[in-house]
Design a protein around this motif. Structure first.
Motif, PDB file in Angstrom:
ATOM      1  N   TYR A  18       0.837  -1.205   0.000  1.00 37.91           N
ATOM      2  CA  TYR A  18       0.000   0.000   0.000  1.00 37.91           C
ATOM      3  C   TYR A  18       0.876   1.261   0.000  1.00 37.91           C
ATOM      4  O   TYR A  18       0.626   2.199  -0.757  1.00 37.91           O
ATOM      5  N   LEU A  19       1.918   1.250   0.842  1.00 30.59           N
ATOM      6  CA  LEU A  19       2.776   2.434   0.932  1.00 30.59           C
ATOM      7  C   LEU A  19       3.503   2.708  -0.388  1.00 30.59           C
ATOM      8  O   LEU A  19       3.858   3.848  -0.684  1.00 30.59           O
ATOM      9  N   ALA A  20       3.710   1.654  -1.174  1.00 30.59           N
ATOM     10  CA  ALA A  20       4.355   1.843  -2.482  1.00 30.59           C
ATOM     11  C   ALA A  20       3.372   2.427  -3.499  1.00 30.59           C
ATOM     12  O   ALA A  20       3.770   3.045  -4.481  1.00 30.59           O
ATOM     13  N   LEU A  21       2.092   2.220  -3.268  1.00 31.86           N
ATOM     14  CA  LEU A  21       1.078   2.630  -4.253  1.00 31.86           C
ATOM     15  C   LEU A  21       0.415   3.975  -3.930  1.00 31.86           C
ATOM     16  O   LEU A  21      -0.136   4.621  -4.814  1.00 31.86           O
ATOM     17  N   CYS A  22       0.459   4.385  -2.660  1.00 33.61           N
ATOM     18  CA  CYS A  22      -0.337   5.565  -2.284  1.00 33.61           C
ATOM     19  C   CYS A  22       0.439   6.864  -2.495  1.00 33.61           C
ATOM     20  O   CYS A  22       1.659   6.868  -2.613  1.00 33.61           O
ATOM     21  N   ASN A  23      -0.311   7.971  -2.512  1.00 31.75           N
ATOM     22  CA  ASN A  23       0.345   9.274  -2.675  1.00 31.75           C
ATOM     23  C   ASN A  23       0.776   9.852  -1.319  1.00 31.75           C
ATOM     24  O   ASN A  23       0.511   9.274  -0.277  1.00 31.75           O
ATOM     25  N   ARG A  24       1.406  11.010  -1.373  1.00 32.49           N
ATOM     26  CA  ARG A  24       2.010  11.585  -0.146  1.00 32.49           C
ATOM     27  C   ARG A  24       0.992  12.050   0.885  1.00 32.49           C
ATOM     28  O   ARG A  24       1.344  12.364   2.008  1.00 32.49           O
ATOM     29  N   PHE A  25      -0.307  12.121   0.500  1.00 35.85           N
ATOM     30  CA  PHE A  25      -1.331  12.532   1.469  1.00 35.85           C
ATOM     31  C   PHE A  25      -1.970  11.307   2.139  1.00 35.85           C
ATOM     32  O   PHE A  25      -2.768  11.450   3.048  1.00 35.85           O
ATOM     33  N   GLY A  72      -9.079   5.965  -4.992  1.00 39.50           N
ATOM     34  CA  GLY A  72      -8.766   5.849  -6.414  1.00 39.50           C
ATOM     35  C   GLY A  72      -7.575   6.711  -6.795  1.00 39.50           C
ATOM     36  O   GLY A  72      -6.897   7.283  -5.939  1.00 39.50           O
ATOM     37  N   VAL A  73      -7.334   6.784  -8.089  1.00 38.01           N
ATOM     38  CA  VAL A  73      -6.259   7.636  -8.607  1.00 38.01           C
ATOM     39  C   VAL A  73      -6.877   8.917  -9.183  1.00 38.01           C
ATOM     40  O   VAL A  73      -8.083   8.983  -9.428  1.00 38.01           O
ATOM     41  N   CYS A  74      -6.005   9.936  -9.393  1.00 39.81           N
ATOM     42  CA  CYS A  74      -6.506  11.274  -9.748  1.00 39.81           C
ATOM     43  C   CYS A  74      -7.439  11.299 -10.958  1.00 39.81           C
ATOM     44  O   CYS A  74      -8.446  11.995 -10.945  1.00 39.81           O
ATOM     45  N   ARG A  75      -7.092  10.530 -11.990  1.00 33.87           N
ATOM     46  CA  ARG A  75      -7.876  10.724 -13.212  1.00 33.87           C
ATOM     47  C   ARG A  75      -9.326  10.257 -13.131  1.00 33.87           C
ATOM     48  O   ARG A  75     -10.111  10.557 -14.016  1.00 33.87           O
ATOM     49  N   THR A  76      -9.668   9.546 -12.067  1.00 37.53           N
ATOM     50  CA  THR A  76     -11.081   9.191 -11.897  1.00 37.53           C
ATOM     51  C   THR A  76     -11.712  10.007 -10.763  1.00 37.53           C
ATOM     52  O   THR A  76     -12.810   9.695 -10.314  1.00 37.53           O
ATOM     53  N   CYS A  77     -10.999  11.048 -10.318  1.00 35.80           N
ATOM     54  CA  CYS A  77     -11.470  11.823  -9.156  1.00 35.80           C
ATOM     55  C   CYS A  77     -12.149  13.111  -9.610  1.00 35.80           C
ATOM     56  O   CYS A  77     -11.698  13.779 -10.542  1.00 35.80           O
ATOM     57  N   LEU A  89      -0.005  19.054  -9.119  1.00 29.57           N
ATOM     58  CA  LEU A  89       0.439  17.663  -8.944  1.00 29.57           C
ATOM     59  C   LEU A  89       1.460  17.299 -10.014  1.00 29.57           C
ATOM     60  O   LEU A  89       1.347  17.739 -11.172  1.00 29.57           O
ATOM     61  N   GLU A  90       2.436  16.504  -9.625  1.00 27.75           N
ATOM     62  CA  GLU A  90       3.371  15.949 -10.605  1.00 27.75           C
ATOM     63  C   GLU A  90       2.640  14.858 -11.380  1.00 27.75           C
ATOM     64  O   GLU A  90       1.742  14.209 -10.838  1.00 27.75           O
ATOM     65  N   ALA A  91       3.064  14.628 -12.629  1.00 24.07           N
ATOM     66  CA  ALA A  91       2.410  13.596 -13.444  1.00 24.07           C
ATOM     67  C   ALA A  91       2.442  12.236 -12.727  1.00 24.07           C
ATOM     68  O   ALA A  91       1.454  11.498 -12.723  1.00 24.07           O
ATOM     69  N   SER A  92       3.579  11.930 -12.089  1.00 27.53           N
ATOM     70  CA  SER A  92       3.710  10.620 -11.435  1.00 27.53           C
ATOM     71  C   SER A  92       2.725  10.471 -10.266  1.00 27.53           C
ATOM     72  O   SER A  92       2.302   9.371  -9.937  1.00 27.53           O
ATOM     73  N   GLU A  93       2.346  11.601  -9.653  1.00 23.78           N
ATOM     74  CA  GLU A  93       1.429  11.531  -8.506  1.00 23.78           C
ATOM     75  C   GLU A  93       0.005  11.180  -8.924  1.00 23.78           C
ATOM     76  O   GLU A  93      -0.769  10.672  -8.127  1.00 23.78           O
ATOM     77  N   THR A  94      -0.307  11.457 -10.184  1.00 23.69           N
ATOM     78  CA  THR A  94      -1.687  11.244 -10.630  1.00 23.69           C
ATOM     79  C   THR A  94      -2.031   9.754 -10.777  1.00 23.69           C
ATOM     80  O   THR A  94      -3.185   9.403 -10.955  1.00 23.69           O
ATOM     81  N   ALA A  95      -1.017   8.907 -10.693  1.00 27.30           N
ATOM     82  CA  ALA A  95      -1.271   7.459 -10.806  1.00 27.30           C
ATOM     83  C   ALA A  95      -1.200   6.766  -9.455  1.00 27.30           C
ATOM     84  O   ALA A  95      -1.181   5.546  -9.374  1.00 27.30           O
TER      85      ALA A  95
END
Ligand code: SF4
Length: 229
Positions: free
Chosen positions: A65-72, A172-177, A196-202
């Motif tokens: 999970y920690l590898a997949l989640c964003n900084r928030f 979810g990830v940014c593009r479905t938010c 947001l950085e592009a990498s953060e959106t995934a």
């Protein structure tokens, strides 16, 4: 989802003379059994993967999970919501992983009561090994691409429905938010009012709120990012 149900129905349960309602009940039950069985196999894989480092499946799940989640979303509370485990189990897992040098705690810059959990280099390596597990990816790769896409779409829809019914966070990830915007090649979050950085959106986000316009589109299949770190 409907297609998956029909497929299961035709293949395993329905004869042309069967009552549709009986069929549908059996299908639902069979789907639950299938998902449960796949879940058990995944847990058993996680047990194997964690063995070398003395980790329980829940510890591997925390690292993943920690590898997949964003900084928030890398907080103990988000972890507990995402994995559906108690705060006590989270804090015990955090102690184990910290003692093994796989994660570290960092205090939030703005709110000192909030702690972020970051993977150390060793932790990243453990996750990388877990994601590199070829048995699972090879099995999926053997399915035709179209079938994989359809399954991802159907399972995403099922996840969305279950999340709604359980009143759980959508993660979810940014593009479905609904808070996500992309303008002039810039990504930003309307909720947190930050670029947001592009990498953060995934990355997975605990603030995610599924946009209605995207709930029924093919983008729902991107509800989760499976990229290894
Ligand atoms: S746009 Fe949505 S998913 Fe992305 S950071 Fe903002 S709240 Fe999270």
């Amino acid at each position: 989802m409907e297609r998956l149900v029909k497929l299961v129905c035709i293949r395993y349960y329905c004869c042309p003379f069967a009552q549709e309602t009986v069929c549908s009940m059996k299908n639902s039950q069979y789907l639950v059994e299938l998902i449960e069985r796949i879940g058990n196999l995944l847990r058993s894989e996680e047990r194997e993967l964690g063995k070398a480092d003395g980790l329980q499946p829940v510890h591997v799940q925390v690292l993943e999970y920690l590898a997949l989640c964003n900084r928030f979303s890398n907080t103990p509370l988000s972890l507990s919501h995402y994995l559906g485990i108690s705060k006590g189990t989270v804090s015990q897992s955090v102690i184990v992983l910290e003692n093994k040098g796989l994660i570290e705690k960092v205090q939030d810059n703005n709110d000192r009561r909030v702690v972020h959990l970051l993977l150390t280099d060793r932790g990243k390596q453990v996750v990388k090994n877990a994601f590199a597990n070829e048995q699972w990816s090879n099995t999926c790769e053997r399915l035709p691409a179209q079938q994989r896409e359809r399954m991802a779409e159907d399972l995403s829809q099922l996840l969305i429905e279950l999340t709604r019914q359980h009143n759980a966070q959508s993660f979810g990830v940014c593009r479905t938010c609904e808070h996500f915007t992309y303008e002039d090649s810039n990504y930003s979050c309307g909720l947190l009012q930050i670029p947001l950085e592009a990498s953060e959106t995934a990355k997975l986000c605990h603030e995610h709120s599924l946009a209605d316009s995207k709930a029924d589109s093919t983008e729902k299949t991107e509800n989760r990012c499976y990229d290894a770190p």
